[in-house]
Motif scaffolding. Structure first.
Motif, mmCIF file in Angstrom:
data_model
loop_
_atom_site.group_PDB
_atom_site.id
_atom_site.type_symbol
_atom_site.label_atom_id
_atom_site.label_comp_id
_atom_site.label_asym_id
_atom_site.label_seq_id
_atom_site.Cartn_x
_atom_site.Cartn_y
_atom_site.Cartn_z
ATOM 1 N N MET A 1 59.746 19.495 7.323
ATOM 2 C CA MET A 1 60.380 18.822 8.461
ATOM 3 C C MET A 1 59.637 19.132 9.764
ATOM 4 N N LEU A 2 59.314 20.412 9.997
ATOM 5 C CA LEU A 2 58.656 20.800 11.245
ATOM 6 C C LEU A 2 57.246 20.214 11.341
ATOM 7 N N ALA A 3 56.538 20.163 10.225
ATOM 8 C CA ALA A 3 55.212 19.553 10.227
ATOM 9 C C ALA A 3 55.310 18.064 10.530
ATOM 10 N N GLY A 4 56.354 17.406 10.016
ATOM 11 C CA GLY A 4 56.562 15.986 10.296
ATOM 12 C C GLY A 4 56.757 15.722 11.774
ATOM 13 N N PRO B 1 65.121 14.362 -3.258
ATOM 14 C CA PRO B 1 65.885 13.649 -2.220
ATOM 15 C C PRO B 1 65.996 14.425 -0.906
ATOM 16 N N GLU B 2 66.203 15.730 -0.989
ATOM 17 C CA GLU B 2 66.353 16.531 0.231
ATOM 18 C C GLU B 2 65.069 16.529 1.057
ATOM 19 N N ASN B 3 63.932 16.741 0.385
ATOM 20 C CA ASN B 3 62.666 16.787 1.123
ATOM 21 C C ASN B 3 62.273 15.425 1.666
ATOM 22 N N LEU B 4 62.555 14.355 0.925
ATOM 23 C CA LEU B 4 62.284 13.009 1.439
ATOM 24 C C LEU B 4 63.101 12.737 2.701
ATOM 25 N N LEU B 5 64.359 13.180 2.685
ATOM 26 C CA LEU B 5 65.223 12.986 3.857
ATOM 27 C C LEU B 5 64.654 13.707 5.077
#
Length: 517
Positions: free
Chosen positions: A63-66, A17-21
């Motif tokens: 997150m940064l890659a996204g 859940p954390e990484n999906l968020l």
């Protein structure tokens, strides 16, 4: 089989859940950043590094890659709707995307960009998963002479981007290279073409030139037309039929593969990949003469190329610790701050991070597609804005983007100057694309050439003794000579070759009639 097992473990990491968020947060922030020129993915990632402090390193890099590939994905929106590229990697998208929008096909242009971006990003992730170690060892074998040859090959795009008048395209490219040399020489600290102005010591920023030549020049053109020949405010259907999907399938596939391999080479990046993809597609397409007037292939190819290159640039960073672009250099710094050292041992020491990041890119590309497609009707409503409102908005858009770079009024004067130059180029048939390409590649070519000559103690034969360099320069000669040979062969066929009775010529004539004020 081992790769599939590792990918399974990577999806286990990505689906927490954390990484999906944080995948969602990263790609959403990147999309917004890509639409708005001025900030860019490099600055955005640098600003978000403090947010990553205290986070799990895997979650932080996801997150940064996204943010990075989300910005490349979303940058096409302003390029297509306003002719104002949000990021450097989407300049080539505006060549055909903006003409499509002016003809009332903004919805289709945005849909093609979204589909091509998704395909390019997905193909890039698949290739990253399968052949990252092999490609990284190949990329590190490239020396300065090879990079110089690659940049020269990139500049030959002026032959096709310059239209029928090759001379004007070459002149524009040379001017772009000259602009790229303004500022302090990085090797000798010598001031070049600054005219005693301290504001030019750091050179002319890309965003100033891009917004001036494209967005501000378009404003001047709209004012000159005084209400005639503006953009069609009608909203086309987003749905692409089988014929339209078939037309963009080839350019999307070729752009994805070329873009990924270009992104793997350190220093090339999404911008070079988009230009190379566009140039290649224009050369091989049967309707290449219609590129620049709203050909869907001219939107699909660069969008697939730049998104695949964004993923490809992670290959040297993750497996060698060598950043493949300026943005991945920022990401490398973020990883080091978080206590992670990318390199050959990363796959064995931190497999959950490597494969978790790869899996998150699959998820991120799907999220981007789901986010962007429903928003296309909202984005396209920009074209329905009355011209009296749209022109001031575009001007504010440009001024805020440029002023936000360094809070310099001098930069605003430069923006105005390049806007006037862009308008005069349009009026006299000089293409802006080669100038932009020369600006991007000029400093890179100079740096690689000087490094190669220093290593070889001034021996110019180093550019032909390296097999990679010799092959690239040979391909450059072919690319330069082929249009001349093609023109001679076409001229020998008589008047029919001029396009008067050919299907392509008829199609071009119909398009010119449709867009004529």
């Amino acid at each position: 089989m081992e790769t599939l097992q590792q990918m399974g473990a990577g999806f286990g990491v990505a689906f927490t859940p954390e990484n999906l968020l944080f995948v969602f947060i990263g790609v959403l922030a990147g999309t917004v950043i890509g639409i708005l020129p001025g900030l860019g993915p490099m600055s955005a990632i640098a600003l978000m590094i403090p947010i990553a402090f205290g986070m799990d390193p895997t979650t932080a890099i996801i997150m940064l890659a996204g943010v990075y590939y989300g910005a490349i994905f979303g940058g096409s929106t302003s390029s297509i709707l306003l002719n104002a590229p949000g990021v450097a990697g989407t300049v080539a998208t505006s060549f055909d995307g903006y003409p499509m929008a002016r003809k009332g096909a903004a919805g289709k242009a945005l849909a093609i960009a979204a589909i091509a971006s998704f395909t390019g990003g997905t193909v890039g992730v698949v290739l990253l998963m399968l052949i990252a170690p092999v490609l990284s060892s190949f990329a590190v074998s490239f020396g300065p002479a090879d990079y110089f040859a690659l940049m020269v090959l990139g500049l030959t795009a002026v032959v096709t981007l310059g239209g029928r008048n090759i001379t004007k395209g070459l002149i524009a490219a040379v001017v772009g290279v000259m602009v790229s040399l303004v500022g302090i020489d990085s090797q000798t600290a010598t001031l070049r073409f600054t005219f005693g102005m301290p504001e030019l010591y750091e050179g002319v920023k890309f965003l100033i030139v891009a917004l001036g030549l494209f967005a501000l020049a378009e404003v001047f053109s709209m004012l000159a037309r005084r209400g005639a020949g503006g953009a069609d405010g009608s909203m086309s259907s987003l749905r692409l039929n089988r014929r339209e999907l078939g037309r963009i399938a080839g350019p999307t596939g070729r752009g994805s593969i070329l873009g990924f391999f270009t992104g793997v080479l350190p220093g090339a990046g999404a911008t070079v990949a988009s230009f190379l993809s566009y140039s290649m597609e224009k050369r091989i397409a049967k309707d290449g003469d219609t590129f620049g007037s709203g050909n869907p292939k001219g939107v699909a190819a660069p969008e697939a190329g730049n998104n695949a290159a964004a993923v490809g640039s992670f290959v040297p960073m993750l497996t060698l610790g060598v950043p493949g672009s300026g943005t991945t250099a920022i990401l490398l710094g973020a990883l080091l701050v978080l206590g992670v050292t990318p390199g050959p041992m990363m796959l064995s020491e931190r497999p959950e991070m490597f494969w978790g990041l790869v899996a998150s890119m699959y998820v991120g590309n799907i999220v981007l597609l789901v986010l962007n497609l429903p928003l296309i009707p909202l984005f396209a409503k920009v074209l329905k804005t009355p011209r009296a409102v749209l022109i001031p908005l575009v001007v504010v858009f440009c001024v805020v983007g440029v002023y936000g770079l360094s809070f310099s009024v001098f930069d605003l004067w430069l923006l105005l100057g390049f806007g006037v130059v862009g308008y005069l180029m349009r009026q006299n048939g000089f293409p802006a694309a080669p100038m932009i390409l020369g600006l991007i590649l000029g400093s890179m070519m100079e740096r690689s050439m000087r490094q190669a000559l220093q290593i070889s103690y001034g021996d110019w034969t180093t550019f032909v003794t390296s097999p990679y360099s010799a092959a690239l320069l040979g391909l450059t000669v072919v690319v330069l000579v082929w249009p001349l040979v093609k023109r001679l062969r076409t001229g020998a066929k008589g008047p029919a070759a001029d396009g008067g009775s050919s299907p392509d010529g008829a199609e071009k004539a119909e398009e010119d009639t449709a867009t004529r004020p």
